[in-house]
Design an enzyme around this catalytic site. Structure first.
Site, PDB file in Angstrom:
ATOM      1  N   ASP A   1       4.619   8.148   0.288  1.00 30.16           N
ATOM      2  CA  ASP A   1       5.040   9.050  -0.784  1.00 30.16           C
ATOM      3  C   ASP A   1       4.665  10.473  -0.423  1.00 30.16           C
ATOM      4  O   ASP A   1       3.645  10.696   0.211  1.00 30.16           O
ATOM      5  CB  ASP A   1       4.263   8.760  -2.079  1.00 30.16           C
ATOM      6  CG  ASP A   1       4.602   7.424  -2.688  1.00 30.16           C
ATOM      7  OD1 ASP A   1       5.300   6.646  -2.021  1.00 30.16           O
ATOM      8  OD2 ASP A   1       4.148   7.173  -3.807  1.00 30.16           O
TER       9      ASP A   1
ATOM     10  N   THR B   1       5.083   4.598  -7.518  1.00 27.94           N
ATOM     11  CA  THR B   1       5.038   3.383  -8.350  1.00 27.94           C
ATOM     12  C   THR B   1       4.483   3.677  -9.740  1.00 27.94           C
ATOM     13  O   THR B   1       4.983   3.166 -10.735  1.00 27.94           O
ATOM     14  CB  THR B   1       4.203   2.266  -7.703  1.00 27.94           C
ATOM     15  OG1 THR B   1       2.927   2.783  -7.388  1.00 27.94           O
ATOM     16  CG2 THR B   1       4.855   1.725  -6.460  1.00 27.94           C
TER      17      THR B   1
ATOM     18  N   VAL C   1       0.873  -1.170   0.000  1.00 23.07           N
ATOM     19  CA  VAL C   1       0.000   0.000   0.000  1.00 23.07           C
ATOM     20  C   VAL C   1       0.911   1.222   0.000  1.00 23.07           C
ATOM     21  O   VAL C   1       1.891   1.276   0.733  1.00 23.07           O
ATOM     22  CB  VAL C   1      -0.920  -0.007   1.241  1.00 23.07           C
ATOM     23  CG1 VAL C   1      -1.400   1.389   1.550  1.00 23.07           C
ATOM     24  CG2 VAL C   1      -2.112  -0.918   1.018  1.00 23.07           C
ATOM     25  N   GLU C   2       0.566   2.181  -0.877  1.00 26.18           N
ATOM     26  CA  GLU C   2       1.338   3.424  -0.927  1.00 26.18           C
ATOM     27  C   GLU C   2       0.518   4.493  -0.233  1.00 26.18           C
ATOM     28  O   GLU C   2      -0.655   4.667  -0.571  1.00 26.18           O
ATOM     29  CB  GLU C   2       1.462   3.845  -2.390  1.00 26.18           C
ATOM     30  CG  GLU C   2       2.807   3.739  -2.983  1.00 26.18           C
ATOM     31  CD  GLU C   2       2.771   4.141  -4.457  1.00 26.18           C
ATOM     32  OE1 GLU C   2       3.635   4.907  -4.849  1.00 26.18           O
ATOM     33  OE2 GLU C   2       1.898   3.683  -5.217  1.00 26.18           O
ATOM     34  N   ILE C   3       1.112   5.206   0.677  1.00 24.11           N
ATOM     35  CA  ILE C   3       0.376   6.261   1.355  1.00 24.11           C
ATOM     36  C   ILE C   3       0.911   7.601   0.881  1.00 24.11           C
ATOM     37  O   ILE C   3       2.120   7.837   0.921  1.00 24.11           O
ATOM     38  CB  ILE C   3       0.467   6.088   2.875  1.00 24.11           C
ATOM     39  CG1 ILE C   3      -0.187   4.734   3.179  1.00 24.11           C
ATOM     40  CG2 ILE C   3      -0.190   7.259   3.606  1.00 24.11           C
ATOM     41  CD1 ILE C   3      -0.698   4.505   4.515  1.00 24.11           C
TER      42      ILE C   3
END
Ligand code: NAD
Length: 723
Positions: A496, A502, A466-468
């Protein structure tokens, strides 16, 4: 280790474990064990021995990867292996029978020790798992695992374990012959279930140890069918060759460890134990020094770091979630949330949409019930955390709203305003947008400090990352809360700054592939250039999976944000594809046709006729083409670090590997630059830049590393500290 005599049985407890999951103090423990057993053998102070952990949760931890990485030569590592092998072989040959009593994880070195014992008893607890996960770190079991397992579970069973590294439950282990006896775990009594189970396990093990000493239980193993099969030379030969071919196909020859595993097993069986053990210790020593193993260990350690909340606990724990949109993503997010105990509301605009969403969540757990991985009571308990609705009731007590509605800024603004009107002031608004800038979404908010991006990947339950994404207005507490939610959902988290790390990197790879397509390189060939470097799927296959329309939307956003530097291929091709309904797998055709076999779509070839460009002859080798794709995506990663979008090379590597499938054996773009050489990459890019322009201009950070070869992203052990 602590030793305790129960009449004729010596019970040895590994007590050198300071936390629930064993801390590795491997060599120390083994020395201790050798001393204790040495005394028993010398003074014959007991008739049998039980080995058990002093703490529940873990039988004995595996070798410490940090300790291995501190070794500087293969020989050093080999001699550590030989030491462990020697001890385990003495255990195996001990006249005093030794019983392993297992509760909790029994992996790597733990399993190797257990298999050297004469008898294994394991609890049927969910926590009890056995396995040889070394292959996932680019290694092999170096203390006899490759030698003992084939004898114990047969050649095929052993290859399956050694090459997959998978965890095996106690029940499966019993069926395979890896464990001799199972005991049921106990429920709570005066003491905790864990303590009661350990005591009971020890009691049973002591009984068995006595019976072994008194020959009430025979020490010889009954012959299995595979013993006969193993006796046939030509059959074995066929097995080696079949397995080798399968591994070649699966690893594309990019991972050395599986081949070494096959070799060690083969050597032991064909040339005898001494040769086998030697091969094992030497291969282990060699593997520890490979860049592949360093990369995989780096990722493993990195994941552990990314599973911690470095922002600390949020002021208010998030307990109640509301998810907007019960589509592909919304239902997936609901699934991972209820599973981990969040009280969850799933809201959509129509009854039809929410019931479809509910069905999807239900089915995911029901499948587990059907596979006997869960009982129906557990499924129902989990599902009771979920309520579905088309209105905003219950939102007044939500701690966080996760939005997964259509990818349209107006719709996002509309729901954001509606949500803020009904939720309490502390409630966080998290958006799962694929590419819309979070700050644009937050522009409509009354409390922008509570707005954040939580970028899940599809399928949500399978993808670990998971990208936050924060904006300059997002508060630290909102960030801490979002990270805590994602971690509780079982995810690996990278954070991020403004922008999508990504997507930026993957997008640049796609833009360059488009350019190759225009130069006449087929989609199949482009995908091959990526997969032969180690990607699981190529850029066109990925786009077909994600949806060509979604790919177009993301690419357009990125090109708008980064201008000519980001361009390369023409998005007009993709636009025309979408207009013609070629949207990828969901419409049955995209860059490829999906009939019985996958083939290039002639309609795309037709579209391409209007977009052909001549390939410059200076850059036409396969290697050049491959590095056009890679260098852009790697350069983009480094640029994200340079711009502060990501905080550390480690997060960049974890994001790349788990977010868009950067090949794990290279460890991620940052580790790749360290291994490949920044100067080499820069000189390639400069050559491409001369011909194609600024898509290939190396970023300053890459130039800095090229100028000073001693500069590395991983100078010491990986850390999450700011770069
Ligand atoms: P989807 O079309 O499957 O689902 C969207 C759902 O939102 C639909 O069920 C729709 O009825 C519902 N919806 C629309 N307006 C609503 C409103 N006002 N209130 C409540 N529900 C509403 O789309 P998806 O693939 O699940 O994508 C959702 C979001 O996640 C998008 O922003 C997308 O860009 C993003 N995303 C998608 C992926 C992916 O791979 N599909 C990956 C990451 C992020």
């Amino acid at each position: 280790s602590k030793i305790l005599y129960k009449e004729d049985v010596a019970v040895i407890r590994f007590s050198d474990q300071t936390s629930k999951v064993c801390v590795n103090k491997q060599s120390l423990q083994l020395h201790e064990l050798a001393d204790v057993l040495g005394d028993i053998w010398l003074y014959r102070s007991s008739k049998s021995v039980v080995l058990i952990s002093g703490k529940p949760g873990c039988f004995l931890a595996g070798a410490d990867s940090n300790m291995l990485q501190s070794c500087t030569t293969s020989e050093e590592v080999t001699s550590l292996c030989e030491e462990a092998q020697k001890l385990f072989r003495r255990i195996e040959q001990s006249r005093v029978p030794i019983v392993a009593a297992i509760h909790g994880s029994c992996l790597s070195r733990g399993l190797e020790l257990a298999t050297a014992c004469h008898y294994r008893i394991a609890t049927k607890s969910k926590e009890t798992v056995l396995g040889t996960p070394e292959v996932m770190l680019g290694l092999l079991p170096g203390a006899g695992g490759t030698q003992r397992l084939p004898k114990m579970v047969g050649l095929l069973g052993a290859f399956d374990m050694l090459l997959s590294g998978k965890n095996i439950t106690a029940d499966e282990a019993k069926k395979m012959g890896l464990v001799d006896q199972l005991v049921d775990p106990l429920g709570p009594g005066l003491k905790s279930p864990e303590e009661r189970t350990m005591e009971y396990l020890e009691e049973v093990a002591v009984g068995v140890a006595n019976d072994l000493a008194n020959k009430k239980i025979p020490l010889t193993r009954e012959k299995k069918l595979w013993d006969a099969v193993m006796g046939l030379g030509p059959v074995r030969k066929m097995m080696y060759s079949t397995i080798t071919k399968r591994v070649q196909k699966q690893t594309k020859n990019l991972y050395p460890a599986p081949f070494q595993i096959i070799e060690c097993v083969k050597t032991g069986i064909e040339q005898g134990s001494d040769a086998g053990y030697l091969a094992e210790a030497q291969s282990f020593g060699k593997l520890v020094m490979t860049s592949e193993s360093k990369a995989l260990i780096g990722l493993h350690n990195g994941c552990l770091l990314c599973k911690k909340n470095r922002f600390g606990p949020p002021e208010k724990e998030v307990k109640k979630l509301a998810i907007l949109g019960a589509g592909l993503m919304g239902a997936g997010i609901a699934q991972v949330s209820v599973d981990k105990g969040f009280t969850t509301i799933l809201k959509d605009t129509t009854e039809d949409a929410i019931s479809k969403g509910y069905e999807k969540v239900y089915k995911s757990f029901d499948t587990k019930v059907k596979k006997k991985a869960m009982i129906s009571f557990e499924r129902d308990a989990i599902m009771s955390n979920l309520s579905i609705q088309t209105d905003y009731s219950g939102f007044e007590s939500a701690d966080m709203v996760i939005e997964a509605v259509f990818e349209d800024l107006n719709v996002k603004h509309k729901v954001l305003k509606e949500v803020e009107a009904v939720t309490p002031p502390h409630c966080i608004f998290a958006t799962n947008t694929s590419a819309l800038p979070i700050r644009d979404i937050a522009a409509a908010s009354k409390r922008p400090e509570k707005v954040i991006g939580i970028h899940y990947f599809s399928p949500v339950d399978k993808m670990q990352l998971v990208e936050i994404i924060t904006t300059d207005k997002t508060s630290k507490d909102t960030l801490a809360a979002a990270v805590s939610v994602a971690l509780k959902q079982g995810k690996i988290v990278v954070t991020d700054g403004p922008g999508f790390y990504t997507m930026r990197c993957m997008g640049s790879l796609f833009m360059e592939s488009l350019r190759l397509l225009q130069e006449g390189v087929t989609a199949t060939k482009s995908d091959f250039l990526a997969t032969s470097f180690g990607f699981n799927v190529g850029p066109f296959a990925v786009t077909d999976e994600v949806g060509v329309d979604i790919g177009l939307h993301i690419s357009e956003m990125l090109c708008k944000a980064f201008g000519s530097r980001y361009e390369g291929g023409s998005l007009e091709i993709v636009k025309t594809m979408v207009e013609k309904g070629l949207k990828g797998c969901k419409s049955g055709k995209g860059f490829f046709l999906y009939g019985k076999t996958k083939s290039v779509n002639p309609e795309v070839e037709e579209i391409l006729k209007n977009h052909q460009v001549t390939a410059p002859s200076a850059i036409s080798s396969e290697y050049d083409m491959q590095y056009r794709l890679l260098s852009r995506c790697i350069n983009e990663s480094l640029m994200c670090l340079q711009e502060g979008i990501i905080a550390s090379p480690l997060e960049g590597d974890i994001g790349a590997v788990f977010g868009y499938g950067f090949p794990p054996m290279h460890g991620g773009p940052f580790r790749f630059v360290d291994t490949f050489g920044a100067d080499r990459l820069v000189s390639l890019m400069k050559r491409f830049e001369d011909v194609y322009g600024n898509q290939f201009t190396p970023c300053q950070l890459l130039l800095d590393h090229a100028k000073d070869p001693s500069k590395k992203f991983y100078e010491s052990s990986p850390s999450l500290l700011q770069y």
